[in-house]
Scaffold this motif. Structure first.
Motif, PDB file in Angstrom:
ATOM      1  N   SER A 186       0.827  -1.205   0.000  1.00  0.00           N
ATOM      2  CA  SER A 186       0.000   0.000   0.000  1.00  0.00           C
ATOM      3  C   SER A 186       0.862   1.257   0.000  1.00  0.00           C
ATOM      4  CB  SER A 186      -0.937   0.003   1.216  1.00  0.00           C
ATOM      5  OG  SER A 186      -0.217   0.106   2.425  1.00  0.00           O
ATOM      6  N   VAL A 187       2.009   1.230   0.674  1.00  0.00           N
ATOM      7  CA  VAL A 187       2.894   2.391   0.656  1.00  0.00           C
ATOM      8  C   VAL A 187       3.393   2.659  -0.757  1.00  0.00           C
ATOM      9  CG1 VAL A 187       5.134   3.266   1.437  1.00  0.00           C
ATOM     10  CG2 VAL A 187       3.578   2.192   3.067  1.00  0.00           C
ATOM     11  N   LYS A 188       3.757   1.602  -1.479  1.00  0.00           N
ATOM     12  CA  LYS A 188       4.189   1.768  -2.860  1.00  0.00           C
ATOM     13  C   LYS A 188       3.078   2.388  -3.706  1.00  0.00           C
ATOM     14  CE  LYS A 188       7.280  -2.279  -2.785  1.00  0.00           C
ATOM     15  NZ  LYS A 188       8.559  -1.531  -2.925  1.00  0.00           N
ATOM     16  N   VAL A 189       1.848   1.941  -3.476  1.00  0.00           N
ATOM     17  CA  VAL A 189       0.711   2.485  -4.234  1.00  0.00           C
ATOM     18  C   VAL A 189       0.543   3.977  -3.945  1.00  0.00           C
ATOM     19  CG1 VAL A 189      -1.810   2.437  -4.440  1.00  0.00           C
ATOM     20  CG2 VAL A 189      -0.514   0.296  -4.413  1.00  0.00           C
ATOM     21  N   LEU A 190       0.662   4.356  -2.690  1.00  0.00           N
ATOM     22  CA  LEU A 190       0.510   5.769  -2.336  1.00  0.00           C
ATOM     23  C   LEU A 190       1.604   6.628  -2.955  1.00  0.00           C
ATOM     24  CD1 LEU A 190      -0.487   5.579   1.447  1.00  0.00           C
ATOM     25  CD2 LEU A 190      -1.987   5.785  -0.532  1.00  0.00           C
ATOM     26  N   LEU A 191       2.830   6.120  -2.987  1.00  0.00           N
ATOM     27  CA  LEU A 191       3.931   6.905  -3.532  1.00  0.00           C
ATOM     28  C   LEU A 191       3.854   7.048  -5.044  1.00  0.00           C
ATOM     29  CD1 LEU A 191       6.974   5.714  -1.384  1.00  0.00           C
ATOM     30  CD2 LEU A 191       5.608   7.784  -1.153  1.00  0.00           C
ATOM     31  N   GLU A 192       3.047   6.231  -5.690  1.00  0.00           N
ATOM     32  CA  GLU A 192       2.838   6.388  -7.126  1.00  0.00           C
ATOM     33  C   GLU A 192       1.913   7.563  -7.442  1.00  0.00           C
ATOM     34  OE1 GLU A 192       1.323   2.649  -8.356  1.00  0.00           O
ATOM     35  OE2 GLU A 192       3.239   1.590  -8.167  1.00  0.00           O
ATOM     36  N   GLN A 193       1.236   8.085  -6.425  1.00  0.00           N
ATOM     37  CA  GLN A 193       0.346   9.228  -6.637  1.00  0.00           C
ATOM     38  C   GLN A 193       1.163  10.502  -6.829  1.00  0.00           C
ATOM     39  OE1 GLN A 193      -3.233   8.861  -6.716  1.00  0.00           O
ATOM     40  NE2 GLN A 193      -2.360   6.811  -6.959  1.00  0.00           N
ATOM     41  N   PRO A 194       0.902  11.305  -7.864  1.00  0.00           N
ATOM     42  CA  PRO A 194       1.650  12.557  -8.063  1.00  0.00           C
ATOM     43  C   PRO A 194       1.573  13.492  -6.868  1.00  0.00           C
ATOM     44  CG  PRO A 194       0.356  12.004 -10.013  1.00  0.00           C
ATOM     45  CD  PRO A 194      -0.069  11.046  -8.939  1.00  0.00           C
ATOM     46  N   ALA A 195       0.469  13.426  -6.114  1.00  0.00           N
ATOM     47  CA  ALA A 195       0.292  14.318  -4.974  1.00  0.00           C
ATOM     48  C   ALA A 195       1.320  14.068  -3.878  1.00  0.00           C
ATOM     49  CB  ALA A 195      -1.115  14.163  -4.404  1.00  0.00           C
ATOM     50  N   ALA A 196       1.850  12.845  -3.791  1.00  0.00           N
ATOM     51  CA  ALA A 196       2.768  12.502  -2.697  1.00  0.00           C
ATOM     52  C   ALA A 196       4.029  13.354  -2.747  1.00  0.00           C
ATOM     53  CB  ALA A 196       3.111  11.013  -2.745  1.00  0.00           C
ATOM     54  N   ALA A 197       4.682  13.400  -3.894  1.00  0.00           N
ATOM     55  CA  ALA A 197       5.924  14.172  -4.018  1.00  0.00           C
ATOM     56  C   ALA A 197       5.657  15.662  -3.827  1.00  0.00           C
ATOM     57  CB  ALA A 197       6.573  13.909  -5.375  1.00  0.00           C
ATOM     58  N   ARG A 198       4.553  16.160  -4.351  1.00  0.00           N
ATOM     59  CA  ARG A 198       4.230  17.580  -4.176  1.00  0.00           C
ATOM     60  C   ARG A 198       3.991  17.909  -2.706  1.00  0.00           C
ATOM     61  NH1 ARG A 198       1.119  16.741  -9.081  1.00  0.00           N
ATOM     62  NH2 ARG A 198      -0.789  16.507  -7.830  1.00  0.00           N
ATOM     63  N   PHE A 199       3.283  17.039  -2.002  1.00  0.00           N
ATOM     64  CA  PHE A 199       2.997  17.254  -0.589  1.00  0.00           C
ATOM     65  C   PHE A 199       4.286  17.296   0.226  1.00  0.00           C
ATOM     66  CE2 PHE A 199       2.244  14.945   3.513  1.00  0.00           C
ATOM     67  CZ  PHE A 199       1.587  15.972   4.175  1.00  0.00           C
ATOM     68  N   LEU A 200       5.168  16.339   0.011  1.00  0.00           N
ATOM     69  CA  LEU A 200       6.409  16.268   0.781  1.00  0.00           C
ATOM     70  C   LEU A 200       7.330  17.447   0.470  1.00  0.00           C
ATOM     71  CD1 LEU A 200       7.014  12.446   0.379  1.00  0.00           C
ATOM     72  CD2 LEU A 200       6.425  13.624   2.507  1.00  0.00           C
ATOM     73  N   CYS A 201       7.450  17.809  -0.796  1.00  0.00           N
ATOM     74  CA  CYS A 201       8.317  18.934  -1.163  1.00  0.00           C
ATOM     75  C   CYS A 201       7.747  20.255  -0.674  1.00  0.00           C
ATOM     76  CB  CYS A 201       8.529  18.956  -2.684  1.00  0.00           C
ATOM     77  SG  CYS A 201       9.569  17.601  -3.282  1.00  0.00           S
ATOM     78  N   GLY A 202       6.433  20.368  -0.625  1.00  0.00           N
ATOM     79  CA  GLY A 202       5.827  21.569  -0.072  1.00  0.00           C
ATOM     80  C   GLY A 202       6.164  21.737   1.402  1.00  0.00           C
ATOM     81  N   LYS A 203       6.148  20.639   2.148  1.00  0.00           N
ATOM     82  CA  LYS A 203       6.500  20.700   3.573  1.00  0.00           C
ATOM     83  C   LYS A 203       7.984  21.034   3.747  1.00  0.00           C
ATOM     84  CE  LYS A 203       4.746  18.463   6.882  1.00  0.00           C
ATOM     85  NZ  LYS A 203       4.296  17.473   7.909  1.00  0.00           N
ATOM     86  N   LEU A 204       8.836  20.460   2.913  1.00  0.00           N
ATOM     87  CA  LEU A 204      10.261  20.768   2.998  1.00  0.00           C
ATOM     88  C   LEU A 204      10.514  22.238   2.692  1.00  0.00           C
ATOM     89  CD1 LEU A 204      11.816  17.637   1.256  1.00  0.00           C
ATOM     90  CD2 LEU A 204      12.183  18.322   3.642  1.00  0.00           C
ATOM     91  N   ALA A 205       9.825  22.778   1.696  1.00  0.00           N
ATOM     92  CA  ALA A 205      10.001  24.187   1.345  1.00  0.00           C
ATOM     93  C   ALA A 205       9.581  25.094   2.496  1.00  0.00           C
ATOM     94  CB  ALA A 205       9.208  24.518   0.083  1.00  0.00           C
ATOM     95  N   THR A 206       8.472  24.761   3.138  1.00  0.00           N
ATOM     96  CA  THR A 206       8.027  25.553   4.281  1.00  0.00           C
ATOM     97  C   THR A 206       9.023  25.465   5.427  1.00  0.00           C
ATOM     98  OG1 THR A 206       5.699  25.238   3.692  1.00  0.00           O
ATOM     99  CG2 THR A 206       6.166  25.865   5.963  1.00  0.00           C
ATOM    100  N   TYR A 207       9.573  24.292   5.657  1.00  0.00           N
ATOM    101  CA  TYR A 207      10.512  24.081   6.769  1.00  0.00           C
ATOM    102  C   TYR A 207      11.825  24.812   6.536  1.00  0.00           C
ATOM    103  CZ  TYR A 207      13.283  21.454  10.238  1.00  0.00           C
ATOM    104  OH  TYR A 207      14.085  21.086  11.294  1.00  0.00           O
ATOM    105  N   PHE A 208      12.337  24.804   5.308  1.00  0.00           N
ATOM    106  CA  PHE A 208      13.656  25.351   5.049  1.00  0.00           C
ATOM    107  C   PHE A 208      13.646  26.753   4.458  1.00  0.00           C
ATOM    108  CE2 PHE A 208      14.896  20.809   5.136  1.00  0.00           C
ATOM    109  CZ  PHE A 208      15.983  20.889   5.977  1.00  0.00           C
ATOM    110  N   ILE A 209      12.511  27.208   3.912  1.00  0.00           N
ATOM    111  CA  ILE A 209      12.531  28.486   3.189  1.00  0.00           C
ATOM    112  C   ILE A 209      11.729  29.573   3.891  1.00  0.00           C
ATOM    113  CG2 ILE A 209      11.944  29.653   1.046  1.00  0.00           C
ATOM    114  CD1 ILE A 209      12.528  27.125  -0.453  1.00  0.00           C
TER     115      ILE A 209
END
Length: 439
Positions: A223-246
């Motif tokens: 199920s984790v592999k299935v979730l990571l195939e969703q385009p939203a996953a990478a956008r969500f994680l990178c958005g959080k990283l941008a908020t944390y570091f920028i």
């Protein structure tokens, strides 16, 4: 903070820029060599920093701490690691994941379980996301914290499944309630026995499930592999990283986040290349980014100490940081620390200034192993102007107003107090300024 030298950079995220005269933030003392590398090479060096023997020393130190079964003592141990690590980005990113995969010692009363989770987050902090999520999904501290120590096929526990989708992988709006119910079935049979993860095959639901539009006889790993195939996953994680570091509370446009998300997908969800791209981007050095993050209490205290190569009593610092709203191993809830403006109110502003004062006034605090006065002499700052400009360059992300700079210079030049006393007061004054609260 220190002024960057070096060449223009381009990263595919935004056009190339020349950052000479810009501000490189959060490097700390001992990182001056990064200034001559330019942003791209400096970012690569930060991301690739190796702990070396330090990791083994910290593990041995932790075993003594764990014998006390005291989570506050373990929190002080982590602050010690943050202060002395040769790989500061690794610790800062581990702190990010601690808030992302929030678990608290207030509920998980076994200190060793919290230590094991901390080690897990550090192991994958700059590495691959999939094994980190799977590790967290099997982590006893997390399962206890989310009341998922037992998950049976007759009563699938939806609590953990909801947090996986909402907080860990996809973000709100990228799944349905039905997806949560189906995902919970994937994790059935996952239990804790005697403080360790166990898979109970008799309690696992082996029938077909449909998660975010994909159907199969999925287990938790599938199920984790299935979730990571969703385009939203990478956008969500990178958005959080941008908020944390920028920048705090920023609504980054999809056009800014998508190149980072694409890099994350291309690297098989490995974070080192993404952070390297982020730290060498024009976005990171733009006016929209510099001085737009409110320092967390940990960044305030540990950042000040690292920048001035200072050492202090960390158990006491842990208590002071706690009073300001942030205690390692004790996030407030499953969403972690909200950050941003949540760090600032009338009480914490005074507390933050007092925190800096207590750090610099304590005679046990040493700077590079010597007094503050001797340390500043070693740096070659002879005049009051040189001291103020040097401290500003080290500690503040944005230039000080001229009148504030003049007041600090006058504070060092005037009065009948000893030079050491005036220098300590100047650092305290600088640490009380609005500009110092931002990074």
């Amino acid at each position: 903070a220190a002024h960057a030298g070096g060449a223009a950079v381009g990263d595919g995220l935004l056009p190339a820029i020349d950052v000479r005269g810009s501000t490189v933030r959060g490097l700390g003392a001992g990182c001056w060599v990064l200034l001559v590398l330019g942003p791209a090479l400096a970012a690569k060096k930060l991301v690739a920093a190796d702990e070396g023997d330090f990791a083994g020393q910290m593990f041995t130190f932790a075993q003594t701490v764990l014998a006390t079964n005291s989570s506050p003592t373990l929190a002080a141990w982590w602050l010690h690691r943050m202060l002395h690590t040769p790989a500061p980005l690794l610790e800062k990113t581990t702190l990010f994941w601690h808030s992302h995969f929030a678990s608290s010692s207030a509920k998980v009363t076994d200190t060793r379980l919290m230590f094991n989770q901390n080690e897990l987050l550090r192991r994958y902090a700059l590495g691959k996301f999939e094994p980190m999520v799977l590790g967290i999904a099997r982590d006893p501290a997390m399962l206890i914290y989310l009341d998922s120590a037992t998950n049976r096929k007759t009563h699938p526990n939806e609590n953990f499944a909801r947090e996986v989708m909402e907080l860990f992988v996809l973000g709100i709006g990228n799944y349905t309630e039905k997806d949560i119910q189906e995902l919970a079935r994937c994790f059935t049979g996952w239990e804790i026995q005697y403080g360790e993860f166990k898979f109970n095959r008799y309690q696992h639901d082996y029938s077909s499930k449909t998660v975010v539009g994909k159907t199969g006889n999925f287990d938790g790993g599938d199920s984790v592999k299935v979730l990571l195939e969703q385009p939203a996953a990478a956008r969500f994680l990178c958005g959080k990283l941008a908020t944390y570091f920028i920048a705090d509370d920023s609504d980054f446009s999809p056009e800014l986040i998508e190149p980072l998300a694409q890099k994350l997908r291309e690297s098989d969800y490995t974070f080192a290349p993404v952070l390297e791209m982020l730290f060498s981007s024009r976005l990171f050095y733009s006016q929209a980014s510099v001085g737009k993050k409110i320092r967390s209490p940990i960044e305030l205290g540990i950042g000040l100490l690292r920048s001035l190569e200072a050492t202090a009593g960390l158990p006491q610092i842990a208590e002071q940081i706690k009073e300001l709203g942030q205690m390692p191993l004790y996030p407030p809830n499953v969403k972690g620390w909200p950050g941003g403006l949540a760090w600032i109110n009338s009480s914490t502003l005074l507390g933050r200034a007092n925190f800096v004062r207590q750090l610099v006034q304590d005679n046990n605090t040493l700077f590079g192993g010597v007094t503050l006065e001797a340390y500043i002499d070693q740096l070659g700052w002879k005049t009051a102007e040189q001291v103020v400009d040097g401290l500003t360059e080290l500690l503040v992300a944005v230039p000080l107003p001229n009148d504030v700079r003049a007041q600090l210079v006058a504070q060092i030049e005037g009065g009948r107090e000893t030079r050491l006393t005036k220098l300590k007061k100047a650092v305290h004054t600088l640490g009380s300024l609005p500009e110092f609260q931002m990074a």
